[in-house]
Design a protein around this motif. Structure first.
Motif, mmCIF file in Angstrom:
data_model
loop_
_atom_site.group_PDB
_atom_site.id
_atom_site.type_symbol
_atom_site.label_atom_id
_atom_site.label_comp_id
_atom_site.label_asym_id
_atom_site.label_seq_id
_atom_site.Cartn_x
_atom_site.Cartn_y
_atom_site.Cartn_z
ATOM 1 N N ILE A 81 0.367 7.793 -3.938
ATOM 2 C CA ILE A 81 1.797 7.693 -4.211
ATOM 3 C C ILE A 81 2.038 8.000 -5.684
ATOM 4 C CG2 ILE A 81 1.825 5.213 -4.770
ATOM 5 C CD1 ILE A 81 4.491 5.160 -3.104
ATOM 6 N N GLN A 82 3.193 8.588 -5.957
ATOM 7 C CA GLN A 82 3.547 8.965 -7.325
ATOM 8 C C GLN A 82 4.144 7.778 -8.053
ATOM 9 O OE1 GLN A 82 5.376 12.956 -8.676
ATOM 10 N NE2 GLN A 82 7.152 11.637 -8.349
ATOM 11 N N GLN A 133 -4.203 6.625 -6.182
ATOM 12 C CA GLN A 133 -4.786 6.624 -4.840
ATOM 13 C C GLN A 133 -5.301 5.228 -4.541
ATOM 14 O OE1 GLN A 133 -7.298 10.003 -3.471
ATOM 15 N NE2 GLN A 133 -8.931 8.500 -3.334
ATOM 16 N N ASP A 134 -4.714 4.588 -3.520
ATOM 17 C CA ASP A 134 -5.218 3.286 -3.102
ATOM 18 C C ASP A 134 -6.067 3.456 -1.848
ATOM 19 O OD1 ASP A 134 -3.446 3.534 -0.966
ATOM 20 O OD2 ASP A 134 -1.951 2.172 -1.807
ATOM 21 N N PHE A 169 0.849 -1.187 0.000
ATOM 22 C CA PHE A 169 0.000 0.000 0.000
ATOM 23 C C PHE A 169 0.888 1.240 0.000
ATOM 24 C CE2 PHE A 169 -2.820 -3.155 1.992
ATOM 25 C CZ PHE A 169 -3.954 -2.998 1.196
ATOM 26 N N SER A 170 0.322 2.342 -0.445
ATOM 27 C CA SER A 170 1.084 3.588 -0.566
ATOM 28 C C SER A 170 1.726 4.000 0.754
ATOM 29 C CB SER A 170 0.169 4.707 -1.078
ATOM 30 O OG SER A 170 -0.964 4.841 -0.221
ATOM 31 N N ARG A 200 -6.613 4.229 -8.055
ATOM 32 C CA ARG A 200 -7.273 5.148 -8.982
ATOM 33 C C ARG A 200 -6.288 6.244 -9.390
ATOM 34 N NH1 ARG A 200 -12.797 6.359 -9.680
ATOM 35 N NH2 ARG A 200 -13.423 5.238 -7.777
ATOM 36 N N MET A 201 -6.154 6.485 -10.683
ATOM 37 C CA MET A 201 -5.264 7.536 -11.163
ATOM 38 C C MET A 201 -5.898 8.898 -10.889
ATOM 39 S SD MET A 201 -3.333 7.907 -14.838
ATOM 40 C CE MET A 201 -4.791 8.323 -15.825
#
Length: 600
Positions: free
Chosen positions: A101-102, A95-96, A57-58, A79-80
């Motif tokens: 995170i990039q 986005q998780d 996960f991020s 999701r972008m």
């Protein structure tokens, strides 16, 4: 009718429906559907069925990153939420379920062969903000210091057809914010995606319930489930929802409380039982009330309301620490402490303290006159208990900010409560007030079946006077009491209101995923038949609507050339392929839309 002619008519009907749907979409929605078709034409399934196993996960990636360690291989999905294309290299943010995170994406990394379609066509042009993508790569730190994922492969997991409201910032000012309360509550799924902090509120709600359940389980009490559909709406004074059970051809009630069924289980021999579940009350909606709400009710044998006050203090302090890390929380700009002990104040003393009136020993008529003097609206259907409740609610309730037990209610207000052991006319009941609102209601439970039957009969007398919230006699509950119920204390705590307090929210809608809403307002539209009455063919009705003409009367003052320009412009823009009407036909529509003069 010949089969070929039927087919032609059906084809035109389908054609009209298809374009009507297109005209109901925004340009961005149309563009996304076109991208969807292009993806399928490239052999890419925009909604693949296969599992996409992730391993990170991020938030975990950021927390565990070490500049000196070997690059960590990760597989993530989300999701972008943004994309910056810079030729052969790009950045995207995903986005998780835990954060963002990039991702760093280069053409040659995700397209190692000669075919560069995945990057040049799919990523750069056919993917949109809001799409779900899966990424496999390794973690690194960019030159600007941001922990990111260097993508080695990319896969589309789900195509988004509606654009998200993305907040934009310029000179420190936010634009396009998704902050309209009604939209946020109706479209909570969007609210959760784009507004920071919303998801955290509901995670805190889960902590409230989880901690409450843990404390009750550790105390040795049993979680149970009781009927939601009931033949008698009992256990509280409230207006119920009524439904119909077809199999029995009988009206039923959505439960307003779990109390009477839980007490039956105490009769049956359980030491302590609790239920966390939905209740339904057919009453108003406002910032503090939702007709469908979650409540915890607990009943424990051989206890009284004094013990329950102490247990409640322990329960709420534990929950507050679990949610906020300390026994205090900020509500409406004020710090509220759930650290035990709480103040204990009899209700008649509270009324006397706030109004100067001593209601002890007063008759129903005397209390009604006092209520009128205090400017409280009353009527003849209100009994003594309802009048005292109104006086307390209007003059006292809002003043108790710190947790305060209001105790010893008159018997008229408490039909299920044991008489006070030392104060005639009062009962062993408390309500817990926090931040000016009731949070909990508890009793030393009435277990005298004869007394309980008399109390129920008094409630029926109030119902005969017009009180539609009076309790109905539950004969089966009386029968259970006749078998004997041990001394018991019970409490009900509103989970929604408790969550409001623990999270500092001032509207109940903020702590309910999907609060009850009034029906969505839709702009009135003339029917196809009404348009046909002025000569407008059916195929042009959705086109007129797309131009903003929803009612026949909307075109009555429009210039024919202007109407022609609008309608034909939509026909051309969306490539509908219809034969454009002449300006004279538009003039006839406008003439027919004029209001008809009535003849006396």
């Amino acid at each position: 009718m010949p089969l070929r002619k039927k087919f032609v008519i059906l084809h035109h009907q389908i054609h009209a429906i298809t374009f009507m749907n297109i005209l109901e979409l925004s340009e961005q929605e149309i563009g996304r559907r076109q991208s969807l078709q292009e993806l399928r034409a490239l052999g890419i399934d925009p909604y693949p069925a296969a599992e996409f196993p992730t391993n990170a996960f991020s938030t975990d990636i950021r927390a565990s990153f070490d500049d000196d360690a070997a690059p960590r291989e990760v597989v993530v999905a989300g999701r972008m939420m943004s994309r910056r294309v810079m030729g052969k290299a790009s950045f995207a943010e995903i986005q998780d379920s835990k954060g963002r995170i990039q991702v760093y994406i280069t053409r040659d990394d995700i397209c190692p062969d000669e075919d560069k379609t995945l990057y040049n066509t799919v990523f750069k042009r056919l993917l949109d903000i809001g799409d779900f993508i899966g990424v496999e790569g390794f973690v690194f730190r960019t030159q600007t210091g941001e922990i990111s994922i260097h993508a080695k492969s990319l896969k589309l997991l789900s195509k988004s057809l509606k654009p998200l409201p993305i907040v934009k910032y310029k000179d420190g000012v936010a634009y396009d914010k998704f902050d309209d309360p009604e939209l946020r509550y109706r479209q909570r799924y969007v609210d959760l995606v784009v507004n920071e902090g919303v998801k955290e509120t509901f995670l805190q709600r889960a902590t409230v319930i989880r901690t409450m359940r843990r404390v009750l389980d550790e105390a040795g009490y049993t979680e149970v489930e009781t009927p939601t559909l009931q033949m008698i709406a009992g256990g509280a004074s409230a207006r119920p929802f009524i439904t119909h059970f077809n199999a029995l051809d009988q009206d039923m009630y959505m439960r307003i409380a779990t109390e009477l069924y839980l007490k039956r289980l105490i009769v049956g021999g359980f030491e302590g039982v609790y239920e966390i579940g939905k209740n339904f009350r057919n009453e108003g909606m406002d910032r503090n009330h939702n007709p469908e709400f979650t409540c915890m009710e607990l009943y424990v044998q051989y206890k009284d309301y004094n013990w329950m006050m102490s247990f409640t203090e322990h329960l709420l302090e534990t929950i507050c620490v679990a949610v906020n890390g300390k026994p205090e929380c900020e509500i409406d700009g004020q710090m509220v402490s759930f650290k035990a002990p709480y103040r204990r104040l009899p209700i008649l003393d509270a009324i006397k303290e706030k109004t100067g009136y001593d209601l002890d020993g007063k008759t129903e008529d005397e209390i009604r006159e006092i209520a009128k003097k205090l400017g409280i609206e009353v009527d003849e259907t209100m009994g003594k208990g309802k009048l005292i409740d109104e006086i307390f609610g209007e003059t006292c309730e809002g003043s108790f900010i710190q947790p305060t037990f209001i105790t010893d209610y008159p018997v008229e207000m408490s039909p299920l409560t044991k008489m006070h052991r030392s104060k005639p006319g009062l009962t062993e009941r408390f309500e817990l007030m926090v931040n000016g609102k009731e949070l909990a209601n508890a009793y030393s439970e009435l277990n005298d079946p004869i007394d309980q039957e008399e109390r129920f009969k008094e409630q029926m007398r109030l119902a005969d006077k017009g009180d539609d919230e009076a309790m109905i006699i539950d004969q089966d509950f009386l029968r259970a009491l006749q078998y004997g119920m041990p001394p018991t204390s019970g409490i009900g705590i509103g989970i929604d209101r408790l969550t409001m307090l623990m999270t500092g929210k001032t509207y109940i809608q903020e702590v309910l995923f999907f609060p009850q809403m009034r029906p969505e307002k839709k702009a009135p539209r003339s029917t196809v038949a009404e348009w046909a009455a002025i000569g407008v063919p059916e195929i042009w009705v959705p086109v007129l609507n797309k131009c903003g003409y929803y009612l026949v009367s909307d075109i009555k003052d429009v210039n024919p050339q202007k109407l022609q320009m609008d309608v034909c412009g939509v026909n051309k823009k969306f490539k509908l392929g219809y034969d454009n009407p002449k300006v004279d036909e538009f003039a006839r529509w406008i003439e027919a839309a004029q209001p008809q003069e009535t003849v006396e």
